[in-house]
Motif scaffolding. Structure first.
Motif, PDB file in Angstrom:
ATOM      1  N   LEU A 154       0.652  -1.102   0.001  1.00 66.88           N
ATOM      2  CA  LEU A 154      -0.069   0.038  -0.062  1.00 66.88           C
ATOM      3  C   LEU A 154       0.959   1.390   0.147  1.00 66.88           C
ATOM      4  CD1 LEU A 154      -2.995  -1.031   2.577  1.00 66.88           C
ATOM      5  CD2 LEU A 154      -3.085  -0.718  -0.079  1.00 66.88           C
ATOM      6  N   VAL A 158       0.646   4.478  -2.892  1.00 65.46           N
ATOM      7  CA  VAL A 158       0.256   5.576  -2.686  1.00 65.46           C
ATOM      8  C   VAL A 158       1.392   6.536  -2.387  1.00 65.46           C
ATOM      9  CG1 VAL A 158      -0.064   5.344  -0.104  1.00 65.46           C
ATOM     10  CG2 VAL A 158      -1.797   6.737  -1.261  1.00 65.46           C
ATOM     11  N   SER A 163      -2.539  12.083  -2.527  1.00 68.32           N
ATOM     12  CA  SER A 163      -3.624  11.734  -1.459  1.00 68.32           C
ATOM     13  C   SER A 163      -3.408  11.887  -0.301  1.00 68.32           C
ATOM     14  CB  SER A 163      -4.008  10.312  -1.869  1.00 68.32           C
ATOM     15  OG  SER A 163      -5.193   9.979  -1.098  1.00 68.32           O
ATOM     16  N   ILE A 165      -3.831  10.751   3.607  1.00 70.86           N
ATOM     17  CA  ILE A 165      -4.023   9.334   3.951  1.00 70.86           C
ATOM     18  C   ILE A 165      -4.095   9.314   5.670  1.00 70.86           C
ATOM     19  CG2 ILE A 165      -2.163   7.324   4.349  1.00 70.86           C
ATOM     20  CD1 ILE A 165      -0.729   8.382   1.696  1.00 70.86           C
ATOM     21  N   PHE A 305      -7.382   7.491   1.626  1.00 72.43           N
ATOM     22  CA  PHE A 305      -6.698   6.171   1.542  1.00 72.43           C
ATOM     23  C   PHE A 305      -6.318   6.007   2.854  1.00 72.43           C
ATOM     24  CE2 PHE A 305      -3.225   3.203   0.454  1.00 72.43           C
ATOM     25  CZ  PHE A 305      -3.475   2.758  -0.912  1.00 72.43           C
ATOM     26  N   HIS A 306      -6.860   4.899   3.188  1.00 73.47           N
ATOM     27  CA  HIS A 306      -6.608   4.174   4.611  1.00 73.47           C
ATOM     28  C   HIS A 306      -5.396   3.068   4.830  1.00 73.47           C
ATOM     29  CE1 HIS A 306      -8.605   2.148   8.297  1.00 73.47           C
ATOM     30  NE2 HIS A 306      -7.513   2.752   8.558  1.00 73.47           N
TER      31      HIS A 306
END
Length: 459
Positions: A154, A158, A163, A165, A305-306
């Motif tokens: 991940l 990202v 993004s 986060i 975005f997690h």
């Protein structure tokens, strides 16, 4: 945690030291700046509760001496003043103080502030521990567990985007290290990475810290100051413990994320900022939204975005590698050989649930490394909270379900072996230690620990 109370009034020292001692902290007192300086120089004070105005000097100068002059002392300072002013607060915080309190002191308030400092120190220590695990390598994770490989995947996906986060996970799982890895693997790596603990800044200074201020914006603002968003321009602002941010500041944070504009206190003009936001919390943000403690729109904006950091208990295949790395980092040796871990101790560490995650694992390994004799860490070198709750099989038999059962069996076995060695040695403890293959100091320690089970009367 070790607390130093610095106050020239004996009554205040007595009241505060008694209150703090009742909470379980160790406490010492100093009657003035010189006395405090001598005690702080020893380097064992975690937090100093320090009066500002004293006959032999200024408490703020004391803070400056130990926080910004390269002393290497890591003491946190909470300043106490009878003169509440923004100027005093700003001066103390600029000197390096963590917080300040206005007299008269409320008991509940002071204990709350100390608890906050303890949490902050814990977070810093866990970050240090995690950094040691990844020192010298821009790739954060080289673990084998599927959970951590997914985190690595991940991050790599990202990191190169803009993004926002949200990183969630228990304390000690490495949220801060993940945030730093995201920054270092991004195009922003050449620009600042600014971490900030949202729960550690006094509420009345939050806006100034985040958005900056102009000269003269408030008493003590003798020059303009950039806020955290501007300091992190073109880089990354890491908002740790985002769940502690007050609601009114959450609203302003949402506007900054959406508009990419900040307005310093005292200014009528906004400034553009290109700052990436990474937030983290060890709380459940969805529950906080339901309870009205966190803005839903901000939660959705942050969690574009997690990344969930898995606890150590979900990363079983990583534990052995971490233990070996920590043993190596601890530098423990016996007769020139690196310290080893026997099979039973290894099984215990592998099966324990690790509520404190990597920081707790490091503490346990370092403790065992100090206690162990003969070049090998055994069950006896592990703390009771680890052995008591383990569900690992051991060399003394099968698992006992009751709490403390395994530990009790091990104590019985140790006691029997020590008693036999003492008997065979005719009561000569040095000879008995040699028969057992442990150091004499370890035998004395074990005799003290097992005094209820071992009869040491051997003529």
């Amino acid at each position: 945690m070790h607390v130093l109370v610095v106050d020239d009034e004996a009554a205040n020292r007595q009241i505060l030291s008694t209150l703090i001692a009742r909470t379980g902290y160790s406490v010492d007192v100093a009657a003035g700046v010189k006395d405090a300086s001598d005690k702080l120089s020893k380097g064992d004070v975690d937090v100093a509760l320090c009066d500002i105005r004293m006959p032999d000097g200024d408490g703020i100068e004391l803070v400056h001496k130990f926080r910004t002059s390269g002393s290497g002392i890591d003491t946190q300072f909470i300043m106490v003043t009878a003169f509440a002013s923004m100027e005093t607060a700003v001066e103390a915080l600029r000197a390096g103080a963590t917080d300040y309190i206005v007299k008269p002191i409320n008991e509940e308030d002071i204990l709350h502030r100390l608890a906050q400092v303890e949490v902050m120190r814990g977070l810093r220590e866990e970050n240090k521990a995690l950094r040691r695990l990844v020192a010298g390598d821009r790739s954060l994770y080289k673990f084998t567990s599927p959970a951590m490989q997914e985190v690595d995947r991940l991050i790599s996906k990202v990191a190169g985007t803009n993004s926002t986060i949200l990183i969630t996970g228990e304390s000690g799982t490495g949220k801060g290290i993940a945030a730093r890895a995201l920054h270092e693997q991004s195009p922003r790596a050449a620009f600042p990475f600014i971490p900030v603990n949202c729960g550690a800044i006094p509420e009345n200074l939050l806006e100034s810290e985040f958005f900056g201020h102009t000269k003269g914006a408030f008493t003590g603002a003798d020059k303009a100051r950039k806020g955290l968003f501007s300091q992190a321009d073109r880089g990354t602002l890491f908002l740790d413990e985002i769940g502690e941010m007050p609601m009114h500041l959450q609203t302003k944070l949402l506007h900054v994320i959406e508009d990419k504009q900040v307005r310093p206190l005292g200014s009528e003009q906004t400034r553009s900022v290109d700052t990436r936001i990474i937030a983290a919390t060890n709380r459940n943000p969805e529950e906080m939204v339901k309870e009205g403690k966190f803005r839903e729109d901000l939660y959705f904006r942050l969690s574009m975005f997690h990344i969930r950091m898995p606890p150590l208990r979900e990363r079983g295949s990583d534990i052995n590698g971490l233990i070996q790395h920590l043993l190596h980092s601890a530098g423990g040796t016996w007769a020139g050989e690196a310290m080893k871990l026997d099979a039973d101790a290894h099984d215990i560490l592998q099966s324990y649930h690790w509520p404190g995650n990597i920081r707790q694992l490091e503490n346990v390994v370092n403790r065992a490394n100090i206690l162990a004799d003969g070049g090998c860490i055994t069950l006896a070198d592990l703390p009771p909270e680890v052995t008591r709750h383990s569900t690992s099989p051991s060399s003394i038999g099968t698992v006992v379900a009751q709490e403390g059962g395994l530990r009790d069996q091990m104590r019985q076995v140790e006691a029997s072996l020590i008693a036999k060695a003492l008997s065979d040695a005719g009561g000569d403890r040095k000879d008995a230690a040699q028969r057992l293959g442990i150091g004499l100091s370890s035998l004395y320690r074990k005799l003290e620990e097992l005094s209820d089970l071992v009869n040491t009367d051997h003529g």
